[in-house]
Design an enzyme around this catalytic site. Structure first.
Site: not given
Length: 254
Positions: A60, A65-66, A85, A130, A160, A247
């Site tokens: 991933d 962005e996460d 992740r 998340r 999200h 993302c």
């Protein structure tokens, strides 16, 4: 100038985390071409594009962005819920430290950047699969001294908050109301995406420019007719990985 941190797609992208979509075959070569074109659009919108490649073992890792929230005053390193992740964070922290002091959200709080939307001094945080309430409190503790107001928003049916809602400007939101609690957004003008394009609300904003996934044709046409300058990028392979336009980059003032 805006900086846009990106990461080339992992050769393990087909083994990415999925929550609301079924697993489909991903054409990695096409994903690489799409990612390169996406970076080109970012450049044309005035961004200095940083292309990382050190996390290619991690499926991933292209969804940068996460991993962090970068404000003018501080960068906040996320606390990723998916265990697979968490190794992404070391690389992102080292890169972001070139631009900002870094603070961290830590477990049991879990927060991903895809749930965080900053509009001026307001930070909307989606309560999603998340991101939890402990993360909202932890983020607020970090940013309150800089004058930010943190507002939680309930999210359901999608991964999200920014899957269901992003900003077209400081006053206007593009939204799929089936997936987000619009009562929390009452201070904004809300523009509904077409029912046939439920994933269309995910839009990258770079100053006065917008970047949208090319597959959301009706949404892009609607936004253009409202007077916004819209760029489109083919992101079909990333949609199979439950990813959208926002993302793939971490954008902030350089």
């Amino acid at each position: 100038m805006k900086v846009a941190i990106t990461h080339v797609p992992s050769f393990h992208l087909a083994h990415c985390e999925l929550t609301y979509v079924s697993r489909k075959a991903i054409d990695l070569n096409r994903a690489l071409e799409q990612h390169d074109a996406y970076c080109g659009v970012l450049s044309r919108c005035g961004c200095k594009v940083v292309r990382l490649d050190a996390n290619c073992e991690l499926p991933d890792s292209t969804f940068v962005e996460d991993t962090a929230i970068v404000l003018d005053e501080v960068a906040v390193l996320a606390s990723l819920r998916a265990v697979s992740r968490r190794l992404e964070l070391e690389l992102i922290e080292s890169e972001v430290r070139h631009y900002r002091e870094v603070q961290r959200i830590t477990l049991p709080a879990t927060l991903e950047g895809g749930d965080v939307l900053q509009i001026g001094k307001t930070i909307l945080v989606g309560l999603s699969p998340r991101t939890n309430r402990a993360a909202v409190q932890a983020l607020e503790a970090i940013v309150k001294d800089f004058g930010y107001c943190v507002l939680p928003v309930d999210v359901q049916g999608c991964l999200h908050f920014k899957t269901a809602c992003t900003a077209l400007d400081d006053c206007t939101m593009l939204v799929n109301s089936a997936w987000v609690d619009i009562e929390a957004l009452q201070n904004f003008d809300l523009i509904a995406v077409p029912e046939t394009e439920p994933w269309g609300a995910n839009v990258v904003r770079v100053d006065g420019e917008l970047i949208m996934a090319a597959e959301h044709v009706q949404t892009a046409e609607m936004v253009q007719k409202m007077g916004y300058r819209v760029h489109t990028a083919d992101l079909s392979e990333f949609a199979k990985a439950e990813g959208g336009a926002t993302c793939l980059s971490l954008i902030f003032e350089g």
